[in-house]
Every structure is written in C-alpha cells, then in structure tokens.
Write an enzyme that holds these catalytic residues in place. Structure first.
Site, mmCIF file in Angstrom:
data_model
loop_
_atom_site.group_PDB
_atom_site.id
_atom_site.type_symbol
_atom_site.label_atom_id
_atom_site.label_comp_id
_atom_site.label_asym_id
_atom_site.label_seq_id
_atom_site.Cartn_x
_atom_site.Cartn_y
_atom_site.Cartn_z
ATOM 1 C CG HIS A 104 -10.522 -5.845 -4.013
ATOM 2 N ND1 HIS A 104 -11.280 -4.707 -4.066
ATOM 3 C CD2 HIS A 104 -9.664 -5.651 -2.986
ATOM 4 C CE1 HIS A 104 -10.913 -3.868 -3.109
ATOM 5 N NE2 HIS A 104 -9.921 -4.423 -2.447
ATOM 6 C CE LYS A 114 -7.104 6.480 2.674
ATOM 7 N NZ LYS A 114 -7.372 5.109 3.007
ATOM 8 C CD GLU A 146 -3.201 -0.865 0.270
ATOM 9 O OE1 GLU A 146 -3.096 -0.068 -0.682
ATOM 10 O OE2 GLU A 146 -4.259 -1.513 0.510
HETATM 11 P P1 NAD Z 1 -4.828 -7.430 9.496
HETATM 12 O O1 NAD Z 1 -5.683 -6.490 10.187
HETATM 13 O O2 NAD Z 1 -5.344 -8.808 9.240
HETATM 14 O O3 NAD Z 1 -3.442 -7.545 10.281
HETATM 15 C C1 NAD Z 1 -2.448 -8.392 9.790
HETATM 16 C C2 NAD Z 1 -1.981 -9.417 10.835
HETATM 17 O O4 NAD Z 1 -1.061 -8.787 11.724
HETATM 18 C C3 NAD Z 1 -3.079 -9.982 11.698
HETATM 19 O O5 NAD Z 1 -2.800 -11.323 11.970
HETATM 20 C C4 NAD Z 1 -2.962 -9.145 12.973
HETATM 21 O O6 NAD Z 1 -3.479 -9.806 14.105
HETATM 22 C C5 NAD Z 1 -1.478 -8.991 13.077
HETATM 23 N N1 NAD Z 1 -0.996 -7.821 13.807
HETATM 24 C C6 NAD Z 1 -1.517 -6.569 13.787
HETATM 25 N N2 NAD Z 1 -0.726 -5.723 14.438
HETATM 26 C C7 NAD Z 1 0.313 -6.449 14.913
HETATM 27 C C8 NAD Z 1 1.463 -6.128 15.647
HETATM 28 N N3 NAD Z 1 1.753 -4.867 15.979
HETATM 29 N N4 NAD Z 1 2.309 -7.117 15.984
HETATM 30 C C9 NAD Z 1 2.058 -8.401 15.590
HETATM 31 N N5 NAD Z 1 1.003 -8.759 14.856
HETATM 32 C C10 NAD Z 1 0.142 -7.788 14.517
HETATM 33 O O7 NAD Z 1 -4.371 -6.877 8.068
HETATM 34 P P2 NAD Z 1 -3.902 -5.442 7.577
HETATM 35 O O8 NAD Z 1 -2.930 -5.710 6.523
HETATM 36 O O9 NAD Z 1 -3.550 -4.562 8.691
HETATM 37 O O10 NAD Z 1 -5.242 -4.844 6.942
HETATM 38 C C11 NAD Z 1 -5.856 -5.440 5.828
HETATM 39 C C12 NAD Z 1 -7.304 -5.030 5.790
HETATM 40 O O11 NAD Z 1 -7.389 -3.621 5.650
HETATM 41 C C13 NAD Z 1 -8.080 -5.630 4.645
HETATM 42 O O12 NAD Z 1 -9.298 -6.150 5.109
HETATM 43 C C14 NAD Z 1 -8.322 -4.476 3.707
HETATM 44 O O13 NAD Z 1 -9.492 -4.603 2.965
HETATM 45 C C15 NAD Z 1 -8.398 -3.339 4.672
HETATM 46 N N6 NAD Z 1 -8.087 -2.027 4.076
HETATM 47 C C16 NAD Z 1 -8.950 -1.017 4.312
HETATM 48 C C17 NAD Z 1 -8.674 0.243 3.829
HETATM 49 C C18 NAD Z 1 -9.593 1.388 4.170
HETATM 50 O O14 NAD Z 1 -9.437 2.470 3.579
HETATM 51 N N7 NAD Z 1 -10.514 1.223 5.099
HETATM 52 C C19 NAD Z 1 -7.516 0.471 3.088
HETATM 53 C C20 NAD Z 1 -6.643 -0.579 2.864
HETATM 54 C C21 NAD Z 1 -6.944 -1.844 3.370
HETATM 55 N N1 GLY Z 2 -7.801 2.447 0.408
HETATM 56 C C1 GLY Z 2 -8.637 3.097 -0.510
HETATM 57 C C2 GLY Z 2 -9.330 4.285 0.037
HETATM 58 O O1 GLY Z 2 -9.214 4.619 1.194
HETATM 59 O O2 GLY Z 2 -10.020 4.932 -0.684
#
Ligand code: NAD
Ligand code: GLY
Length: 368
Positions: free
Chosen positions: A256, A231, A189
């Site tokens: 996706h 952002k 990202e």
């Molecule tokens: P996640 O939330 O699954 O976290 C990744 C892993 O790391 C998990 O197993 C979590 O328990 C672990 N973890 C988290 N913090 C930790 C730490 N400090 N130490 C050890 N382990 C830790 O995944 P992610 O990559 O953070 O987020 C992905 C999600 O975000 C997706 O569902 C995606 O669709 C969403 N997303 C949303 C937006 C938005 O604008 N809302 C943008 C991008 C992605």
């Molecule tokens: N990650 C895409 C958005 O926030 O629009």
C-alpha cells in the site's frame, strides 16, 4: 448447462452465507442467477474496458428474471476509486428510481467490485449485490469476503464497509481477454495464500507457475478454487478482521505504501503486493521466523509470476523514512505503531511490530 466441471466454494457466515461458482461459460448463463431473490430493478456497474466486452451478455442473461435492468459505466483505473466515481453509481441508482428492492451487479475487476459493494452497502442504508469478477485478482480475492470501499489520497482503501455479496460468479472464460500484466497482478494475490496458510499450495504453485502464466485452464481453475477455499476458511472465522483475517494482508503494508507513494495506478495493486511480500519475507527473516532459502524461494516465484521484486524509490532524501510515514497510515496500525504480517516456514502468519531500524534495513536492501 453441463455442470460436471462446476466448482463451488461456500462462504459460511450464518445468514450472510453465499456461494462462489467457478467455471467457464457462467456469467452469461441465466442459470447462474436462478437462485437469487426477485428485485424491482437491477443496476449493472462496470467500466469503460469491461463494459464493451461483457455488459450486454450479462444484461441478456438477467433479462428473463429481472425487470428494469440499467447499466452505469465508470472510468477505468485505480486512480478513479474515489468519492467522485462512487457518486456516479448513486446518480444512476437515483436517476433510474431504484428502490430498496434493487440489486447491484459488479461486472469487472477489484476496483469495480469494491466500489459497487460500497455503493450497495450505503445506498438506502444497504441493498444487495452480486459479484461477477472478471480479473484473476478479483476472482481469487477481492470479490470474496465483503470488504468494500474506496481510496483516499492519504491512504489505500481507507473508507469503506463490510458488505457481503449474495453470490460470486467467477467465469474463467473472462480471463482470456485479460492483459498479461493484469494476470501477473492476480498471481500476486494467489501466491500470498501459500506462505500464510498452505505450504502444499506453495509447492504446487512453484511446479505450475509456467502453466499459469500460459493460462492453462485447468491450472487457473485450480488456483481460483484453492484461493477461494483458503479465503473462505479465514473469513468464516473472522469476518470483520478482529484478528486472523489480517493475515490476508501479507505484503500489503509495504504494498500500500508503494501504491500511495508512487500515485494510484502507477504500479498495479497486485504488483505492489508481490513486491511487498518480498519485503515482508525479508522482515520475517530478520525476526528469525524464516531462513534465507525461504526468502529466496518466495522471491523466485514472485519473479516467475512476472512481478517486480525490487521496491521503488519513494523519496530521494529519506526513502525508508517515506515508506515508514506512509505505512503508519494503515488500517492495521495501532497508536501509530505499524503492525506487519510476517510468516514462518510452516506457512502460518502473524501480526508483529518491528523496530524502525530493522524495517529501514529491509527497505534499503530491497529498493532499487
Ligand atoms: P482492476 O479492477 O483495476 O482491473 C484491472 C484492469 O483489467 C482494469 O483496467 C480493468 O478494466 C481490466 N479488466 C478487468 N477485467 C477484464 C477482462 N476480463 N478483460 C480485459 N480487461 C479486464 O484491478 P484488479 O486487479 O482486479 O483489482 C484491484 C483492486 O482490488 C484494488 O483497488 C485493491 O485494493 C482491490 N482489492 C480488494 C480486496 C477486497 O478484499 N475487497 C482484495 C484485494 C484487492
Ligand atoms: N484482501 C484482504 C481481505 O479480504 O481481508
């Protein structure tokens, strides 16, 4: 608290404006929450991995300011970003008698953040929430901008709401416990901000990718700040994605499809986005927007970030057809027509349709 290296980014959204605070030693410091409004109760939402690491310290930091602090611990994983898990948050809110003056705290990665935000958007028709992102991906992207929601078996992030947090607290120290694969996913990202908006940042990333992979604190602080600034710039202009904001989805249409096609959790979101950017770059080349050198440059950076650059096979009979079918279930699609985010060599992005034959060519080229 020594504020000398505290960085803040402002999200300018009129009455929904807020700050992102970026530094180490932040999430467990009561001063990080000093400017937040009073509340009748607090619900910390976390998961089975992050909770044992950090929930007690967050609770201790909030103790002096807030009465009635409760915690709900969700199962960990993209495959749990569902209605059933969301209901666990509502169960906890109701069980603890939380009213409209409650504040939710999302302590975790993007999955916890998106679900907590959606719960906050809909509980009693809307209560405030605070993001305390603990993954790189959540600090550079998901905790900022107010997109919240859950997945549907047929489509990623298909059910949700726009709901801005009161504040985002990015504690860089929490990244120390992040598994390397998750760090790479976050870099997916981060990298997207270069080709869509900032050529200089892309060059900087190329020069510092090894330091980032080694978790150099100054390099991480720089990418979290710069990513949040870009952002913030996009979201301030187009909060509800009527146009410009779609550029933040560079690589996501293909990504996706990979996540849904393989089953949630098989590839991490950031891995699917990293690989999706390779496909989107090839599509941009075929549309005459970038040359082969640019595509190779981006592919190399994505690979150096530890991310896959070869797309997975989603069907043995008609692989490209399966990708196309999955990509038609995308929030950017209009009238069944897929709209891709494509980039040009000057680091600006736009939304374009493309003939199926061209998209098939790209998928065939990039699939293992
Ligand atoms: P996640 O939330 O699954 O976290 C990744 C892993 O790391 C998990 O197993 C979590 O328990 C672990 N973890 C988290 N913090 C930790 C730490 N400090 N130490 C050890 N382990 C830790 O995944 P992610 O990559 O953070 O987020 C992905 C999600 O975000 C997706 O569902 C995606 O669709 C969403 N997303 C949303 C937006 C938005 O604008 N809302 C943008 C991008 C992605
Ligand atoms: N990650 C895409 C958005 O926030 O629009």
């Amino acid at each position: 608290m020594n504020d000398s290296d505290l960085q803040t980014v402002f999200i300018d959204l009129q009455q929904r404006s807020y700050h992102i605070a970026i530094r180490g030693s932040l999430f467990d410091n009561p001063l990080s929450y000093a400017e937040l409004p009073a509340a009748s109760s607090v619900l910390i939402v976390t998961n089975t991995t992050v909770g044992p690491l950090y929930a007690e310290r967050l609770q201790a930091a909030l103790q002096g300011k807030y009465p009635n602090i409760h915690t709900v611990t969700l199962p960990d994983g993209e495959e749990f970003k569902t209605w059933q898990t969301l209901n666990l948050i509502f169960d906890a809110l109701l069980m603890h008698g939380c009213d409209r003056k409650a504040i939710l705290f999302a302590l975790g990665g993007g999955v916890v953040g998106d679900m907590t935000g959606f719960a906050a958007a809909s509980y009693m028709r809307g209560v405030p929430f605070v993001q305390v992102p603990t993954t790189l991906l959540a600090q550079v992207d998901s905790s900022v901008g107010g997109k919240t929601g859950i997945n549907h078996p047929l489509g990623k992030n298909m059910i949700g709401a726009f709901h801005q947090p009161l504040k985002v607290v990015c504690d860089l120290d929490t990244l120390k416990t992040l598994p390397q694969r998750e760090l790479s996913a976050g870099l997916g990202e981060v990298i997207k901000y270069g080709p869509i908006a900032d050529l200089e940042f892309l060059v900087w990333l190329e020069a510092h990718i090894e330091q980032l992979m080694a978790r150099n604190p100054a390099a991480l602080a720089h990418v979290v700040r710069r990513s949040c600034e870009i952002k913030a710039w996009v979201v301030a202009q187009d909060e509800r994605e009527t146009g410009l904001r779609a550029i933040l989805n560079f690589g996501h249409t293909f990504g996706h499809a990979i996540e849904v096609g393989l089953g949630y959790g098989e590839w991490l979101h950031g891995e699917a986005v990293g690989c999706g950017m390779v496909l989107a770059a090839h599509l941009s080349q075929r549309l005459g927007l970038v040359d082969a050198t640019f595509v190779q440059r981006l592919t190399t950076l994505i690979q150096q970030a530890g991310l896959p650059v070869k797309a997975p096979l989603l069907s043995r009979s008609d692989n490209a057809g399966r990708y196309l079918e999955l990509m038609r279930v995308d929030k950017k699609a209009e009238g069944g027509e897929i709209r891709f985010v494509v980039v040009n060599a000057l680091a600006s992005a736009s939304l374009r349709t493309a003939p199926d034959a061209l998209v098939r060519e790209v998928i065939d080229l990039c699939c293992t």
